[in-house]
Design a protein around this motif. Structure first.
Motif, short mmCIF file in Angstrom:
data_model
loop_
_atom_site.label_atom_id
_atom_site.label_comp_id
_atom_site.label_asym_id
_atom_site.label_seq_id
_atom_site.Cartn_x
_atom_site.Cartn_y
_atom_site.Cartn_z
N ALA A 312 -1.24 -22.42 12.08
CA ALA A 312 -1.76 -22.13 13.42
C ALA A 312 -1.42 -23.23 14.41
O ALA A 312 -1.43 -24.42 14.08
N HIS A 313 -1.11 -22.82 15.63
CA HIS A 313 -0.93 -23.70 16.79
C HIS A 313 0.21 -24.70 16.65
O HIS A 313 0.18 -25.76 17.28
N TRP A 314 1.21 -24.37 15.86
CA TRP A 314 2.40 -25.22 15.84
C TRP A 314 3.28 -24.93 17.06
O TRP A 314 4.12 -25.73 17.42
N ALA A 315 3.09 -23.78 17.69
CA ALA A 315 3.72 -23.43 18.97
C ALA A 315 5.24 -23.34 18.90
O ALA A 315 5.96 -24.21 19.37
N PRO A 316 5.79 -22.25 18.36
CA PRO A 316 7.24 -22.06 18.31
C PRO A 316 7.81 -21.79 19.69
O PRO A 316 7.23 -21.05 20.49
N VAL A 317 8.97 -22.40 19.98
CA VAL A 317 9.60 -22.21 21.29
C VAL A 317 11.08 -21.85 21.20
O VAL A 317 11.69 -21.49 22.20
N ALA A 335 17.04 -20.11 9.09
CA ALA A 335 16.58 -20.24 10.48
C ALA A 335 15.99 -21.61 10.74
O ALA A 335 15.14 -22.09 9.98
N PHE A 336 16.44 -22.24 11.81
CA PHE A 336 15.81 -23.45 12.33
C PHE A 336 14.89 -23.04 13.48
O PHE A 336 15.30 -22.30 14.37
N ILE A 337 13.67 -23.54 13.44
CA ILE A 337 12.66 -23.15 14.43
C ILE A 337 12.08 -24.41 15.06
O ILE A 337 11.60 -25.31 14.35
N ALA A 338 12.14 -24.48 16.38
CA ALA A 338 11.56 -25.61 17.11
C ALA A 338 10.11 -25.30 17.43
O ALA A 338 9.81 -24.33 18.14
N PHE A 339 9.21 -26.10 16.89
CA PHE A 339 7.79 -26.02 17.20
C PHE A 339 7.44 -27.22 18.07
O PHE A 339 7.61 -28.36 17.63
N HIS A 340 6.93 -27.01 19.27
CA HIS A 340 6.66 -28.17 20.11
C HIS A 340 5.20 -28.60 20.13
O HIS A 340 4.84 -29.56 20.80
N GLY A 341 4.35 -27.93 19.34
CA GLY A 341 2.97 -28.36 19.21
C GLY A 341 2.08 -27.78 20.29
O GLY A 341 2.52 -27.47 21.39
N SER A 342 0.80 -27.62 19.96
CA SER A 342 -0.13 -26.93 20.85
C SER A 342 -1.30 -27.81 21.25
O SER A 342 -1.73 -28.69 20.52
N TRP A 343 -1.85 -27.49 22.44
CA TRP A 343 -3.06 -28.15 22.94
C TRP A 343 -4.31 -27.63 22.26
O TRP A 343 -5.34 -28.32 22.21
N ASN A 344 -4.26 -26.39 21.71
CA ASN A 344 -5.47 -25.72 21.26
C ASN A 344 -5.80 -26.02 19.80
O ASN A 344 -5.88 -25.13 18.96
#
Length: 419
Positions: A312-317, A335-344
């Protein structure tokens, strides 16, 4: 999105002919501040280019980076060229304007996806930046700011795909307000919450000229084409504990609603806003806005399950399927996936990471692994101001190395396998 165009005209996208090619650039001590698996190393190819989002490499090695309009920055596209052959982009030229996310080459044009439209630039041999004005391919997407970033991907039949996020957390009558019920049916679904397919050769289209191939998505600023289908990785719902404290704890919020990867088979419905996928239980659960309590599944059985799930809340972009040959066989086709992280996620926010999801025969072939980490350093992140770097885009270079963009200060890493 299309990161490296194997079928584009090299003539149309070549730039600065005669510049030396980067043979084997040296990696930086400490990999420019990030950690990588054994056998890999990285260099910082450029820094301070702006709020860098998705990127695409041309056949000659030039890199084109979509920029977000943020904090007084105008957005547009940054074109980068290595004139010395040492791996560093010493030539930087910006063109265009407006906040941009998706970017890709097709048939001699550079396509750019912005919140309300998709435009394209005709690329000319010997020029790093286009000489003419952009053409409008699709316009008129909803201007609502929340979840409006758009990815971009091309198939092999002349069509492209654009995600249209939902300007809402869970389709409440009053968005993000405690105890406000979910609208049923959710009116947002008609013009949002899915992936649309368009003809790449036609100009001046509107959203109505496209075809909505899937529905039930919340926020998915990425789309990629692989294995005969579009794929996306979705940001799941926020604030499940603060909006419904009678049913959910902070732990339920921090670790429950999974970030999910979907294979966008035409006609699929992934369930937003009525249901969410719980990472711990690995199943769809009814959203509290529609009567859920963390255990009830009810109407969720009719929705399409994810291809893969992430905490949860890794925030994929951004998501990209690796088609290079430099990395070991296990990475090829994955697949390479960029997760930029979440505030929540309290009390500590989730820092960014680049994740690798293995694939074989068109399906996930094992659990994901963190490929690149420590973008913001080893110190826990507790608020938005503490992010020093956040991975936001990923692209493959012609030699098979990997570019990772940073949306905080505009750093771009280039990762090599030297094992």
């Amino acid at each position: 999105m299309t990161k490296f165009c194997l079928t584009c005209s090299a003539l149309a996208i070549s730039a600065l002919a005669g510049a030396p090619a980067s043979a084997a650039p040296a990696c930086d001590p400490g990999n420019g501040g990030i950690t990588l698996p054994k056998g890999f190393c990285a260099m910082v190819a450029v820094d301070n280019v702006g709020t860098a989002r998705h990127a695409v490499a041309a056949a000659n090695g030039d890199l084109y980076v979509a920029l977000q309009a943020n904090g007084g920055r105008a957005g547009g596209v940054m074109a980068l060229h290595d004139s010395k052959g040492d791996g560093h982009f010493d030539v930087q030229k910006k063109f265009g304007d407006g906040s941009a996310t998706g970017i890709g080459f097709h048939d001699g044009y550079l396509y750019v996806a912005r919140p309300t439209d998709v435009i394209r630039y005709k690329m000319t041999a010997g020029q790093l930046v286009p000489g003419g004005q952009p053409e409008t391919v699709v316009s008129g997407f909803d201007s609502a700011r929340e979840h409006s970033d758009k990815g971009l991907a091309f198939d092999d039949k002349g069509f492209f795909y654009v995600n249209v996020g939902s300007p809402s957390n869970a389709c409440q009558a009053r968005d993000r307000q405690k105890d406000s019920p979910g609208q049923d049916p959710c009116p947002i679904l008609e013009k949002h919450s899915g992936i649309w397919k368009f003809d790449a050769s036609k100009l001046n289209q509107t959203q109505d000229n496209g075809t909505k191939i899937v529905t039930g998505l919340r926020q998915e600023p990425d789309v990629a084409w692989a294995y005969g289908a579009a794929y996306t990785v979705m940001n799941n719902r926020d604030q499940i504990d603060t909006l419904y404290p009678e049913h959910y704890t902070a732990e339920d919020n921090n670790n429950g609603p999974a970030e999910v990867m979907y294979r966008a088979e035409p006609g699929s419905d992934f369930g937003w806003p009525y249901c969410y996928f719980d990472y711990r239980q690995q199943k769809l659960l009814l959203s509290p806005e529609y009567g859920g309590d963390g255990k009830e599944a009810a109407r969720c059985s009719k929705f399409t399950l994810p291809t893969a799930s992430f905490p949860a809340h890794w925030a994929p972009v951004d998501v990209m399927f690796y088609d290079g040959k430099q990395f070991p066989a296990k990475y090829q086709g994955g697949a390479f996936i960029a997760f930029h992280g979440s505030w929540n996620r309290a009390p500590e926010q989730r820092p960014g990471a680049m994740v690798f999801q293995p694939f074989a025969n068109g399906k996930p072939s094992g659990k994901f692994e963190i490929f690149a980490n420590d973008f913001g350093g080893p110190v826990p992140v507790k608020n938005q101001r503490e992010y020093t770097a956040r991975p936001d885009g990923v692209a493959t270079a012609p030699d098979g190395s990997l570019y990772i963009t940073d949306s905080e200060r505009g750093k771009i890493w280039r990762v090599f396998y030297r094992g």
